[in-house]
Design an enzyme around this catalytic site. Sequence first.
Site, PDB file in Angstrom:
ATOM      1  CG  ASN A  37     -12.425 -22.558  -6.576  1.00  0.00           C
ATOM      2  OD1 ASN A  37     -12.022 -21.755  -5.753  1.00  0.00           O
ATOM      3  ND2 ASN A  37     -11.872 -22.744  -7.753  1.00  0.00           N
ATOM      4  NE  ARG A 147      -5.132 -31.270 -15.922  1.00  0.00           N
ATOM      5  CZ  ARG A 147      -5.912 -30.314 -15.411  1.00  0.00           C
ATOM      6  NH1 ARG A 147      -7.193 -30.545 -15.201  1.00  0.00           N
ATOM      7  NH2 ARG A 147      -5.397 -29.135 -15.092  1.00  0.00           N
ATOM      8  CD  GLU A 263     -13.991 -30.417 -13.239  1.00  0.00           C
ATOM      9  OE1 GLU A 263     -13.758 -29.227 -12.994  1.00  0.00           O
ATOM     10  OE2 GLU A 263     -13.114 -31.247 -13.578  1.00  0.00           O
ATOM     11  CG  HIS A 313     -12.984 -32.333  -9.690  1.00  0.00           C
ATOM     12  ND1 HIS A 313     -13.762 -31.279  -9.210  1.00  0.00           N
ATOM     13  CD2 HIS A 313     -11.859 -31.763 -10.181  1.00  0.00           C
ATOM     14  CE1 HIS A 313     -13.120 -30.147  -9.408  1.00  0.00           C
ATOM     15  NE2 HIS A 313     -11.971 -30.407  -9.976  1.00  0.00           N
ATOM     16  CG  ASP A 317     -11.198 -26.413  -6.488  1.00  0.00           C
ATOM     17  OD1 ASP A 317     -12.394 -26.569  -6.713  1.00  0.00           O
ATOM     18  OD2 ASP A 317     -10.324 -26.774  -7.281  1.00  0.00           O
ATOM     19  CD  GLU A 340      -8.291 -33.367 -11.008  1.00  0.00           C
ATOM     20  OE1 GLU A 340      -7.733 -32.296 -11.287  1.00  0.00           O
ATOM     21  OE2 GLU A 340      -9.517 -33.554 -11.141  1.00  0.00           O
TER      22      GLU A 340
HETATM   23  C1  CS2 Z   1     -10.279 -28.791 -13.215  1.00  0.00           C
HETATM   24  C2  CS2 Z   1     -10.301 -28.026 -11.941  1.00  0.00           C
HETATM   25  O1  CS2 Z   1      -8.889 -30.324 -12.141  1.00  0.00           O
HETATM   26  C3  CS2 Z   1      -9.758 -30.176 -12.984  1.00  0.00           C
HETATM   27  O2  CS2 Z   1     -10.205 -31.101 -13.660  1.00  0.00           O
HETATM   28  O3  CS2 Z   1     -11.405 -28.831 -13.965  1.00  0.00           O
HETATM   29  O4  CS2 Z   1      -9.050 -27.490 -11.741  1.00  0.00           O
HETATM   30  C4  CS2 Z   1     -11.343 -26.957 -11.875  1.00  0.00           C
HETATM   31  O5  CS2 Z   1     -11.024 -25.913 -12.732  1.00  0.00           O
HETATM   32  C5  CS2 Z   1     -11.477 -26.420 -10.462  1.00  0.00           C
HETATM   33  O6  CS2 Z   1     -11.543 -27.452  -9.561  1.00  0.00           O
HETATM   34  C6  CS2 Z   1     -12.711 -25.558 -10.353  1.00  0.00           C
HETATM   35  O7  CS2 Z   1     -12.829 -25.020  -9.111  1.00  0.00           O
HETATM   36 MG    MG Z   2     -11.622 -30.589 -15.053  1.00  0.00          MG
END
Ligand code: CS2
Ligand code: MG
Length: 403
Positions: A37, A147, A263, A313, A317, A340
Amino acid sequence: MKIERAYCIVTCPGRNFVTLKIVTDQGVHGLGDATLNGREKSVLAYLEDHVIPCLIGRDPRQIEDIWQYLYKGAYWRRGPVTMSAIAAVDTALWDIKAKLAGMPLYQLLGGKSRAAVMVYGHANGRDLAETVDAVGQYLELGYKAVRAQSGVPGLDTAYGIARGKLFYEPAVKGARPEEQVWSTEKYLDFAPQLFAAIRERHGFGFHLLHDVHHRLTPIEAGRLGKSLEPFRLFWMEDPTPAENQEALRLIRSHTVTPIAIGEVFNSIHDCRTLIQEQLVDYIRTTVVHAGGITQLRKIAALAELYQVRTGSHGATDLSPVCMGAALHFDLWVPNFGIQEYMRHTEETDAVFPHAYTFEDGFLHPGEAPGHGVDIDEALAAKYPYDPAYLPVARLEDGTMWSW
Ligand code: CS2
Ligand code: MG
């Protein structure tokens, strides 16, 4: 069998994605996500200029050797760009191998260790009331884990807020990152009120998660973790910037709120101290940023020794190709914790037809050979690259703070 062709597809159906396609001389193809990203074009160049020329003519079935060749052969090891490029190749090769074997990838990894993959969704709101309502919307959709991210009183913006719509997108379109104002004091005073209100309204019958997004100092994180203990969080994510690993010893000494990190990690070496010293409870490394399935399996094996579970993660993105491969990994991995799942746009789902399905809070990767995700190249071509960046955060006095 030889790799005959390999090329990258860049598309932006709502957000930018880079996908690597590898084609064998027997016409079998595999896909790998290479999306980093806000730095997408750097991985694209790394693949096109330095990796693809090295792949042509190689036997695609030699996944481990090709991984070692790209990692050690680069001389300049690790780092988000290198490891995302290696991840794209690795994922595409596992896709090909599972297709050659005529089985879904999870079968090749060792079969399923559970019926389906528990996921968490992102409830967010501009204020406490909106966020509490959004948690309810996710519970109605059948999620067992949610979350929660909320706007903070006295601040215009905060991490993870979708500005009036259910689904949040990390990157904001523009030539450079948006600069937001952050106040730790306002956030630390507000956070316990938010989680108290969520538990008050929706009870304790579901998993509740929160992403601090790297914004606190160690002692502030200790204080936050302690103040949230009554609300029994599933995890507090990325409380401090991940480089400062000693910080976790101090945080651990102040709170029993579970911690999830990883992540932004790209290598097993980034995870080792945190896992071996039991400083985290969940490791959030992903297929696309941590060197593919080949390295993710090794990270999971290390974590298993210390009863640390996976919590990959899965933000928007990370493309559907990454999500597809991740779900096969999640269905197999013995020390699975949670996955996630930020839903992609309908346009993205159309560009990346996929076998995975959502039901009642769980995702299943499907039974298609490979990782079950493909790409419609003609449709992808309709969405040209469009620069977008994760906002950055400055303190109220202008100090550059975090993201
Ligand atoms: C975040 C992400 O989802 C998460 O846990 O930390 O949204 C993160 O900000 C983005 O993937 C970064 O590109
Ligand atoms: Mg995060």
